[in-house]
Enzyme design. Structure first.
Site, mmCIF file in Angstrom:
data_model
loop_
_atom_site.group_PDB
_atom_site.id
_atom_site.type_symbol
_atom_site.label_atom_id
_atom_site.label_comp_id
_atom_site.label_asym_id
_atom_site.label_seq_id
_atom_site.Cartn_x
_atom_site.Cartn_y
_atom_site.Cartn_z
ATOM 1 N N THR A 104 13.285 31.822 3.615
ATOM 2 C CA THR A 104 12.138 31.472 2.777
ATOM 3 C C THR A 104 12.231 30.013 2.313
ATOM 4 O O THR A 104 11.233 29.301 2.257
ATOM 5 C CB THR A 104 12.070 32.417 1.564
ATOM 6 O OG1 THR A 104 12.056 33.758 2.032
ATOM 7 C CG2 THR A 104 10.834 32.155 0.736
ATOM 8 N N ILE A 110 5.811 26.817 5.598
ATOM 9 C CA ILE A 110 4.662 27.218 4.794
ATOM 10 C C ILE A 110 5.099 27.550 3.371
ATOM 11 O O ILE A 110 4.446 27.175 2.402
ATOM 12 C CB ILE A 110 3.969 28.445 5.433
ATOM 13 C CG1 ILE A 110 3.298 28.039 6.748
ATOM 14 C CG2 ILE A 110 2.936 29.038 4.471
ATOM 15 C CD1 ILE A 110 2.686 29.187 7.513
ATOM 16 N N GLU A 111 6.265 28.204 3.235
ATOM 17 C CA GLU A 111 6.651 28.689 1.915
ATOM 18 C C GLU A 111 7.279 27.589 1.046
ATOM 19 O O GLU A 111 6.601 26.986 0.240
ATOM 20 C CB GLU A 111 7.559 29.919 2.052
ATOM 21 C CG GLU A 111 6.741 31.090 2.648
ATOM 22 C CD GLU A 111 7.563 32.324 2.916
ATOM 23 O OE1 GLU A 111 8.288 32.735 2.012
ATOM 24 O OE2 GLU A 111 7.477 32.865 4.042
ATOM 25 N N MET A 112 8.570 27.254 1.238
ATOM 26 C CA MET A 112 9.179 26.263 0.347
ATOM 27 C C MET A 112 9.528 24.960 1.033
ATOM 28 O O MET A 112 9.845 23.969 0.370
ATOM 29 C CB MET A 112 10.400 26.866 -0.357
ATOM 30 C CG MET A 112 9.989 28.083 -1.193
ATOM 31 S SD MET A 112 11.276 28.715 -2.242
ATOM 32 C CE MET A 112 11.225 27.528 -3.565
#
Lengths: 583, 339
Positions: free
Chosen positions: B140, B145-147
């Site tokens: 993640t 896209i996330e972090m």
């Protein structure tokens, strides 16, 4: 120990370490793998048992199976490096477990729903006989299917479901039941396939193969290790032989040392006897030397006294001469005085007065002259006698034997005596300037020997000046005393030719002399040195005179009594203060 | 721990025989009359659900360090979001959105699952591609896209914080580094468990902990077959299941995306297409919207879809109320020091 030796030892150590490491059979690695394999077996069994147990069970959760699965996955990861094929197999097995759970959830759900639905269908009011038969057949084939789960029972169940009995088919419940019936058959096929695959997976074979591989590797490793062990053994044997040789060598060496030691002992004993003899001889010699030195000191004393004797004789002779001249004059004068006295007696006592005779006698005896000269002659004789007695007293003082003890003494007085005694030695070659410190305290001193030292210094100075009198200044010996920080300093300076510096070190050696043969024994300064340094714990040094040519001797004597005396007599230090001569 | 489980496992045949012995009454219960009375089987017999074990010490230094990091926006490359941006601990451990919004405002492909009790899941992510919390955190963090974090750059950013560095120095021999950052966050996530829900208290023998509706809801949950997948201590989270066993959910919904392929994206096996990790139902009442696609806005919607596509049944409005009551009894708060 040489660098080569150290390098050799390090090399040997490294070789042994290498051999030790290499001779490990890898048993621990084997144990690790065996642990992994055991874990795989046990967790695999757990998974298998759970799956068999769960396949149609309703009242179970998947937590235990999931935990067993996670444990098996961890064990599988552990074995990957050893046998990747086994890992692949186990991964396949784990995937089957995942599939199993999916299938099992559906199967038990469908089973539960079918059971419920059939039961509810039985409660449908007014079921026709045909419907009851069909329902009965369905229930029977369903239970049979649950029990057998084989293709035949599946086909029977499918036939039981594939009916067009209107009472049942029109029911809402049938629309739930029928797809679940189909689902349970399809999923059971999948489950059967899965379980078949799962329990025929060659995992046990792969585990056994892994064990065989590992055993083979270990056997090889053991063979190799065996070779290294032989190497290790050889090294050990060589080391043992080497050590044995060394031990032998050392023991031989020790025996040799022992022999040498006893030999040495014997020689030492011999030598000790010799040495003690030599020692005795040396002691005797020292004793003899001391005797000789004492004799030498005495002879030097006698020598100096002898040397002085001529001078002293002259010194005494001169006043004696004029004392006797004066006595002779008084004797002559007395004849004239006697005539006058006789004349006075005749004319006055006997009454035979004869003025002419008296006048003649008076004039003939020149009374004015007598009146003047007789007292002069008498006082001259008196001073002559005093001179003689002074010299005699100085002589006496100078040579008075006082033993070897140090006694608080007046150095200034001693110096004055010595100057007086040595008068005949210097008075024809130089004058003496004396500058004695008024504040010089009594110094612990053996006056007899110190007199001799001073005499030596004065006579040396006078002789030096006598040999080579100064041309630009008046010949002079300067003697001074001074107190300098706990030390009495006596300084004797002359302006003679001086002493070459290269002789400074030898000048105090016994028997050293620059004088012509017969002029001195060469003992003077040697004795002075020993008297000052040994007897008085002082110093004596020679140097050039500060200004102009000439030699300068400085004798320094400690003012406090020697340490031993101070320790022995606590009062000494306080009495030392009282010994300071008042100015 | 392992050996304990092992023993528990081998005790199963014993309990199983008892279960068979009690089979008759079990059958009766299954047969209905849920409204009238409900009793749990006697303690000691098997239930397909079990209460959560106790929580780790929420004030442990490492947990508190993980909490700080979980809420630290410096973990994202542009400093705009933290873990907590999509996993609001106080609001059920998710973000209440259909899909989440990453660091650049881009939407993620699936709905954010709750972090609460995720430690009890056998795999992480909807498709189960991470087997451990640590792997999930790492993935993640670096997800664009996330972090969007470059881990070494993240480490440098965090190193400028002297206080943070000294906290790490106290807890880890090798101080602040990426592995330890992940480890601390994982320790926090491990502590994010919610024991003591009303239904757990009921399972533990407190018959007053839940209402009759809840008990009836649980019976219905069992009878309908929800419990086939949502079982165990986490009521899910321990298996993969096809979405649409009894009907084609994706055809009916339309617009099939790659994310809809689920487990297939990980294994490439056809039988894994549309398979997803069965999510935990703990705190489910707080984690709307539902499913990997966030398509069910309410619990009622989600139950209806599940009953239809997974169980091949329909559910009455009255039954829906009972099921919701039961699911609401699975909620519990995380302890204060973790918030």
């Amino acid at each position: 120990v040489s660098a080569q030796g150290i390098a050799g030892a390090i090399l040997l150590l490294l070789t042994i370490l290498f051999l030790l490491r290499s001779s490990e059979t890898g048993q621990t690695a084997f144990d690790d793998v065996e642990t992994d394999l055991k874990l795989i077996e046990s967790h695999g069994t757990r998974v298998g048992v759970a799956m068999s147990f769960l396949s149609f069970e309703l009242q179970m959760d998947f937590d235990s199976l999931t935990e067993a699965e996670a444990d098996l996955r961890a064990a599988a990861n552990g074995i990957e490096a050893v046998n990747p094929d086994l890992k692949t197999l186990l991964d396949g097995q784990l995937t089957m477990v995942e599939d199993f759970k999916s299938l099992q959830a559906v199967l038990r759900n469908s089973r539960s729903i079918i059971e419920q639905t059939i039961k509810t269908l039985w409660t449908t009011p007014d079921l026709s006989q045909e419907a009851e038969n069909s329902l009965h057949e369905l229930e029977r084939s369903f239970l049979d299917f649950i029990a057998r789960r084989d293709p035949q029972s599946a086909a029977e169940l499918r036939r039981a479901l594939d009916i067009d009995q209107p009472d049942l088919v029109s029911s809402e419940l049938w629309r739930i039941l029928e797809p679940h019936g189909e689902t349970i058959i399809v999923y059971n096929d999948r489950m059967t396939l899965l379980m078949g695959e799962f329990f025929t997976l060659p995992v046990p074979q792969a585990i056994a193969e892994t064990r065989r591989t590992i055993s083979r590797e270990i056997a090889e490793a053991t063979t190799v290790a065996g070779r290294y062990r032989i190497g290790l053994f050889v090294v050990a044997v060589l080391l043992l032989i080497f050590s044995a040789a060394k031990v032998l060598e050392v023991s031989q060496y020790l025996r040799m040392v022992q022999r040498t030691n006893s030999e040495l002992d014997r020689r030492v004993k011999e030598r000790t006897v010799e040495l003690s003899k030599a020692n005795m001889a040396l002691l005797n010699e020292i004793h003899e030397r001391e005797n000789i030195e004492a004799q030498l000191r005495l002879s030097q004393k006698l020598e100096s006294i002898g040397q002085l004797a001529a001078g002293v004789a002259h010194e005494i002779n001169t006043p004696t001469q004029f004392v006797s001249d004066n006595v002779a004059f008084v004797d002559e004068a007395w004849a004239k005085v006697s005539e006058i006295v006789d004349d006075y007696e005749k004319s006055t006592i006997n009454g035979m007065r004869d003025d002419a005779r008296s006048r003649a006698i008076w004039e003939r005896s020149s009374p004015d002259f007598l009146r003047e000269e007789i007292p002069a002659a008498l006082s001259g004789a008196g001073s002559g006698l005093k001179q003689i007695s002074d010299i005699v007293r100085a002589m006496k003082e100078f040579s008075h034997p006082r033993g070897d003890r140090l006694e608080p003494s007046d150095l200034n007085a001693a110096i004055e005596n010595t100057i007086m005694v040595a008068r005949s030695e210097w008075k024809y070659v130089a004058k003496i300037e004396v500058d004695l410190a008024d504040d010089l305290p009594l110094v612990p001193c053996n006056v007899t020997t110190m007199n001799q030292v001073m005499l030596n210094l004065i006579v040396n100075a006078a002789q030096a000046i006598g040999e080579s009198p100064p041309e630009e200044e008046e010949a002079c010996i300067r003697i001074s005393t001074e107190v300098k920080g706990g030390v009495a300093e006596i300084c004797v300076e002359d302006n003679g030719p001086g002493i070459p510096e290269e002789l400074y070190e030898r000048i105090f050696d016994p028997f050293f002399t620059t004088k012509d043969v017969g002029k001195g024994t060469g003992q003077g300064l040697g004795i002075a040195y020993r008297v000052v340094t040994q007897m008085h714990r002082g110093t004596i040094a020679v140097s050039r005179r500060h200004r102009g040519r000439g030699a300068r001797f400085v004798v320094r004597l400690p003012i406090s009594p020697p340490a031993s005396a101070a320790e022995n007599d606590p009062a000494a230090s306080s009495s030392a203060d009282s010994l300071v001569r008042s100015a | 721990m392992g050996s304990l489980r092992f023993q528990t496992f081998y005790a199963m045949p014993f309990w199983f025989s008892i279960a068979i012995f009690l089979g008759g009454c079990s059958e009766n219960r299954v047969s209905g009359e849920a409204e009238q009375s409900f009793e749990l089987p006697a303690l000691g017999t098997f239930l397909p659900v079990s209460p959560l074990p106790g929580a780790p010490d929420p004030e442990a230094p490492i947990v508190q360090l993980g909490k700080s990091l979980f809420h630290d926006q410096r973990l994202s490359s542009n400093g705009s979001i933290s873990c907590a941006s999509c996993h609001d601990i106080a609001a059920g451990g998710d973000d209440g959105r259909v899909t989440s919004i990453g660091l650049n405002g881009e939407k993620t492909s699936v709905n954010a699952p709750t972090v609460l009790n995720s430690t009890f899941n056998f795999a992480q992510f909807w498709d189960g591609r991470a087997r451990t919390i640590e792997d999930q955190i790492r993935e993640t963090l670096v997800s664009e896209i996330e972090m969007g974090a470059d881990l070494s750059a993240m480490e440098r950013r965090l190193r400028r914080d002297d206080e943070l560095v000294s906290r790490f120095d106290r807890l880890y021999q090798n101080g602040l580094n990426t592995d330890n950052v992940i480890d601390a966050i994982a320790a926090y996530v491990d502590a994010l468990v919610t024991p003591g829900a009303p239904f757990d208290r009921f399972l533990n023998g407190d018959s007053t902990a839940v209402s009759k509706e809840v008990a009836a809801g649980y019976q219905l949950f069992t009878d309908l077959g929800c419990i086939s997948c949502h079982q165990g201590r986490n009521l899910g989270g321990n298996l993969f299941q096809t979405f649409g066993i009894m009907g084609d959910y994706f055809a009916d919904r339309g617009d099939v995306t790659i994310a809809d392929y689920g487990r297939f994206n990980v294994t490439g096996r056809e039988q894994d297409r549309y398979k997803f990790k069965v999510p935990t139902l703990r705190n489910v009442a707080r984690t709307a919207p539902y499913f990997h696609d966030g398509s069910a806005a309410t619990l009622e919607d989600a139950i209806k879809i599940m009953v239809q596509y997974q169980l091949g049944r329909n559910v009455e409005p009255s039954e829906l109320l009972l099921l919701v009551a039961f699911l609401e009894s699975l909620s519990a708060d995380v302890s204060g020091p973790l918030l």
